[in-house]
Scaffold this motif. Sequence first.
Motif, PDB file in Angstrom:
ATOM      1  N   VAL A 187       0.899  -1.051   0.030  1.00 30.39           N
ATOM      2  CA  VAL A 187      -0.028   0.054   0.018  1.00 30.39           C
ATOM      3  C   VAL A 187       0.822   1.173  -0.004  1.00 30.39           C
ATOM      4  CG1 VAL A 187      -2.041  -1.213   1.205  1.00 30.39           C
ATOM      5  CG2 VAL A 187      -0.160   0.068   2.682  1.00 30.39           C
ATOM      6  N   PRO A 188       0.521   2.312  -0.538  1.00 26.76           N
ATOM      7  CA  PRO A 188       1.145   3.532  -0.560  1.00 26.76           C
ATOM      8  C   PRO A 188       1.420   4.146   0.840  1.00 26.76           C
ATOM      9  CG  PRO A 188      -1.094   4.090  -1.277  1.00 26.76           C
ATOM     10  CD  PRO A 188      -0.840   2.539  -1.213  1.00 26.76           C
ATOM     11  N   ASP A 189       2.184   4.954   1.245  1.00 29.93           N
ATOM     12  CA  ASP A 189       2.873   5.553   2.289  1.00 29.93           C
ATOM     13  C   ASP A 189       1.133   6.234   2.771  1.00 29.93           C
ATOM     14  OD1 ASP A 189       5.156   4.768   2.482  1.00 29.93           O
ATOM     15  OD2 ASP A 189       6.062   6.894   2.056  1.00 29.93           O
ATOM     16  N   GLY A 190       1.017   6.297   4.169  1.00 29.49           N
ATOM     17  CA  GLY A 190      -0.019   6.962   4.761  1.00 29.49           C
ATOM     18  C   GLY A 190      -1.232   6.195   4.897  1.00 29.49           C
ATOM     19  N   VAL A 191      -1.152   4.892   4.210  1.00 31.74           N
ATOM     20  CA  VAL A 191      -2.210   3.828   4.624  1.00 31.74           C
ATOM     21  C   VAL A 191      -1.463   2.964   5.735  1.00 31.74           C
ATOM     22  CG1 VAL A 191      -3.626   1.837   3.535  1.00 31.74           C
ATOM     23  CG2 VAL A 191      -3.076   4.170   2.164  1.00 31.74           C
ATOM     24  N   VAL A 192      -2.441   2.773   6.649  1.00 28.43           N
ATOM     25  CA  VAL A 192      -2.164   1.699   7.751  1.00 28.43           C
ATOM     26  C   VAL A 192      -2.838   0.394   7.697  1.00 28.43           C
ATOM     27  CG1 VAL A 192      -1.910   1.302  10.340  1.00 28.43           C
ATOM     28  CG2 VAL A 192      -1.765   3.686   9.318  1.00 28.43           C
ATOM     29  N   VAL A 193      -1.788  -0.693   7.616  1.00 29.37           N
ATOM     30  CA  VAL A 193      -2.348  -1.868   7.384  1.00 29.37           C
ATOM     31  C   VAL A 193      -1.873  -2.853   8.797  1.00 29.37           C
ATOM     32  CG1 VAL A 193      -2.373  -4.178   6.397  1.00 29.37           C
ATOM     33  CG2 VAL A 193      -2.057  -1.799   4.810  1.00 29.37           C
ATOM     34  N   ARG A 194      -2.988  -3.498   9.181  1.00 35.32           N
ATOM     35  CA  ARG A 194      -2.670  -4.320  10.236  1.00 35.32           C
ATOM     36  C   ARG A 194      -3.089  -5.770   9.765  1.00 35.32           C
ATOM     37  NH1 ARG A 194      -1.019  -2.847  15.008  1.00 35.32           N
ATOM     38  NH2 ARG A 194      -1.299  -4.667  16.061  1.00 35.32           N
ATOM     39  N   LYS A 195      -2.315  -6.678  10.351  1.00 34.12           N
ATOM     40  CA  LYS A 195      -2.656  -8.161   9.527  1.00 34.12           C
ATOM     41  C   LYS A 195      -3.042  -9.013  10.662  1.00 34.12           C
ATOM     42  CE  LYS A 195      -0.554 -11.537   6.824  1.00 34.12           C
ATOM     43  NZ  LYS A 195       0.861 -12.228   6.402  1.00 34.12           N
ATOM     44  N   VAL A 196      -4.127  -9.829  10.657  1.00 38.62           N
ATOM     45  CA  VAL A 196      -4.405 -10.651  11.550  1.00 38.62           C
ATOM     46  C   VAL A 196      -4.116 -12.175  10.766  1.00 38.62           C
ATOM     47  CG1 VAL A 196      -5.979 -12.082  13.052  1.00 38.62           C
ATOM     48  CG2 VAL A 196      -5.768  -9.497  12.914  1.00 38.62           C
ATOM     49  N   ASP A 197      -3.459 -13.080  11.224  1.00 42.09           N
ATOM     50  CA  ASP A 197      -3.398 -14.299  10.494  1.00 42.09           C
ATOM     51  C   ASP A 197      -3.318 -15.614  11.449  1.00 42.09           C
ATOM     52  OD1 ASP A 197      -2.579 -16.685   8.899  1.00 42.09           O
ATOM     53  OD2 ASP A 197      -1.241 -15.373   7.520  1.00 42.09           O
ATOM     54  N   LEU A 198      -4.480 -16.181  11.163  1.00 44.05           N
ATOM     55  CA  LEU A 198      -4.993 -17.349  12.135  1.00 44.05           C
ATOM     56  C   LEU A 198      -3.710 -18.526  11.956  1.00 44.05           C
ATOM     57  CD1 LEU A 198      -8.672 -17.413  11.233  1.00 44.05           C
ATOM     58  CD2 LEU A 198      -6.983 -15.811  12.792  1.00 44.05           C
ATOM     59  N   SER A 199      -3.342 -19.052  10.855  1.00 38.96           N
ATOM     60  CA  SER A 199      -2.272 -19.984  10.622  1.00 38.96           C
ATOM     61  C   SER A 199      -1.038 -19.408  11.152  1.00 38.96           C
ATOM     62  CB  SER A 199      -2.199 -20.195   8.918  1.00 38.96           C
ATOM     63  OG  SER A 199      -3.172 -20.848   8.417  1.00 38.96           O
ATOM     64  N   THR A 200      -0.770 -18.343  11.080  1.00 38.70           N
ATOM     65  CA  THR A 200       0.639 -17.728  11.738  1.00 38.70           C
ATOM     66  C   THR A 200       0.517 -18.130  13.146  1.00 38.70           C
ATOM     67  OG1 THR A 200       1.034 -16.249   9.894  1.00 38.70           O
ATOM     68  CG2 THR A 200       1.904 -15.719  12.098  1.00 38.70           C
ATOM     69  N   GLU A 201      -0.618 -17.433  13.802  1.00 39.95           N
ATOM     70  CA  GLU A 201      -0.462 -17.848  15.194  1.00 39.95           C
ATOM     71  C   GLU A 201      -0.571 -19.252  15.676  1.00 39.95           C
ATOM     72  OE1 GLU A 201      -0.779 -15.316  17.303  1.00 39.95           O
ATOM     73  OE2 GLU A 201      -0.662 -13.868  15.765  1.00 39.95           O
ATOM     74  N   LEU A 202      -1.107 -19.951  14.810  1.00 38.47           N
ATOM     75  CA  LEU A 202      -0.970 -21.522  15.167  1.00 38.47           C
ATOM     76  C   LEU A 202       0.456 -21.857  14.923  1.00 38.47           C
ATOM     77  CD1 LEU A 202      -4.250 -23.263  13.912  1.00 38.47           C
ATOM     78  CD2 LEU A 202      -3.531 -22.865  16.134  1.00 38.47           C
ATOM     79  N   GLN A 203       0.959 -21.629  13.979  1.00 42.40           N
ATOM     80  CA  GLN A 203       2.532 -21.838  13.629  1.00 42.40           C
ATOM     81  C   GLN A 203       3.338 -21.571  14.936  1.00 42.40           C
ATOM     82  OE1 GLN A 203       3.824 -21.596   9.265  1.00 42.40           O
ATOM     83  NE2 GLN A 203       1.720 -20.437   9.210  1.00 42.40           N
ATOM     84  N   ILE A 204       3.182 -20.211  15.264  1.00 38.62           N
ATOM     85  CA  ILE A 204       3.993 -19.962  16.474  1.00 38.62           C
ATOM     86  C   ILE A 204       3.740 -20.717  17.639  1.00 38.62           C
ATOM     87  CG2 ILE A 204       4.167 -17.917  18.013  1.00 38.62           C
ATOM     88  CD1 ILE A 204       3.642 -15.934  15.882  1.00 38.62           C
ATOM     89  N   LEU A 205       2.482 -21.133  17.801  1.00 39.32           N
ATOM     90  CA  LEU A 205       2.040 -21.930  19.020  1.00 39.32           C
ATOM     91  C   LEU A 205       2.815 -23.327  18.753  1.00 39.32           C
ATOM     92  CD1 LEU A 205      -1.845 -21.654  19.884  1.00 39.32           C
ATOM     93  CD2 LEU A 205       0.399 -20.868  21.140  1.00 39.32           C
ATOM     94  N   ALA A 206       2.763 -23.867  17.556  1.00 39.62           N
ATOM     95  CA  ALA A 206       3.487 -25.119  17.145  1.00 39.62           C
ATOM     96  C   ALA A 206       4.893 -25.199  17.628  1.00 39.62           C
ATOM     97  CB  ALA A 206       3.219 -25.549  15.833  1.00 39.62           C
TER      98      ALA A 206
END
Lengths: 224, 224
Positions: A187-206
């Motif tokens: 995205v261009p500057d000035g746009v804020v993105v936050r990401k929520v990734d369910l698989s990533t969270e599970l992978q961190i737990l794993a």
Amino acid sequence: MSIDQSARRGIPEVTVARLPEYLRALRGFAEQGTTSISSEDLAAATGVRSAKVRKDLSQLGSYGVRGVGYDVDHLAYQISLALGQTHDWPVAIVGMGNLGRALAAYRGFATKGFRIVALLDQNELLHGERIAGLVVRPVTDLPELVLEGLAIGVIATPADSAQDVSDRLVDAGVRSILNFAPTMLTVPDGVVVRKVDLSTELQILAFHEQRKVEPPTHLQEARA
Amino acid sequence: MSIDQSARRGIPEVTVARLPEYLRALRGFAEQGTTSISSEDLAAATGVRSAKVRKDLSQLGSYGVRGVGYDVDHLAYQISLALGQTHDWPVAIVGMGNLGRALAAYRGFATKGFRIVALLDQNELLHGERIAGLVVRPVTDLPELVLEGLAIGVIATPADSAQDVSDRLVDAGVRSILNFAPTMLTVPDGVVVRKVDLSTELQILAFHEQRKVEPPTHLQEARA
DNA sequence: ACGTCCTTGTGAAGAGATGCACAAAGTCAC
DNA sequence: GTGACTTTGTGCATCTCTTCACAAGGACGT
């Protein structure tokens, strides 16, 4: 990372991320009639150290009273002010799959000042369908929605259409995006993105789970 | 925070959180036939700096070739090894509301080595109902499931029953929990909890959005 | 076989967040 | 009013994470 930019000269990003937790805890205390609270108690309720609580809160201003603590209602008000909860934020959800529908039906947003004003999908077959009291609309309605005040877009599409949807959101004027699709958005500057990734969270737990099963991997090899 | 404990003497938590991103990017490169990749390109694909990529990857071992880069397949294998993706992790979802149902139907888990083996709910009326090919069971089945290998529990209940469900998970022997309920969980040492809170994410976005609208609040006050 | 070129891996510096410990500042009892 | 007591707000040390910058190492053409 565009988020860090806005933290410049402002409240540190890590602090901002904790403010909603404090606010939730404060609402809880207020509900059970507590009118004043110490940083120690607030720390216990949110799982952080009291010094961190005090430092975080001092970023907003000096709202505590030495020897007493913080006034629950006043502090909650100040935090909600900082978080922009004083007015409603119109939110649009793009992608009416399982997750999109679940988000559309989620009741927790309304009490936090978020109002879901539109459900969008690129699939024509869904247009007109009623979900959680709203009619599914085409993504081409985005510019119109932004004119009506839309500020935040939620992407709940599959990964392969996420960037396209993101571009449409940005083109329409949306500058805050919550991305549930498992892909990085550009995205261009000035746009804020936050990401929520369910698989990533599970992978961190794993990762941690695996560590528990075979903790001293290196030692075992050395022993052989 | 119990997560930090396991980072002691191991891979830093921030690095672990980025490994799934690298892995996803590598899978993408592999799919389009790329066999070798530089830290610079991997950095571009994941939105971080190349030095960070190299330092992160060096935590796993020396899998790069100077002057050339990293072998995509081999690096992907090493990361998936570190993340414990070599064997399947049985996952149970507790709470069959909107979110729980959406998670149960989500296809993205299977490819990452996670297998949803059970759907649980405290509401008797739901027991026996079929969702995404699985029958909803009572939470009292948890000890049995742990004996069958269950390692990870997902809490998708309302906030007020989350701690109770968490206790049941822990008692049954689950040591990794992904919590979607908007509440802090108290767990004994050795249990890792990760929290995903949709409202919190939106509140953080709202904070930044607000900043954009009225950047110099203090200056405005000073001017008055 | 040699030299050039490229990219890794990593020390060291820098930036940022956390935790400690205490002076400052207020309350409250008497 | 005064003093004992409590809790904030914060300077400072510490720890962690990031970024820089470059020597070390390996491939590849000639």
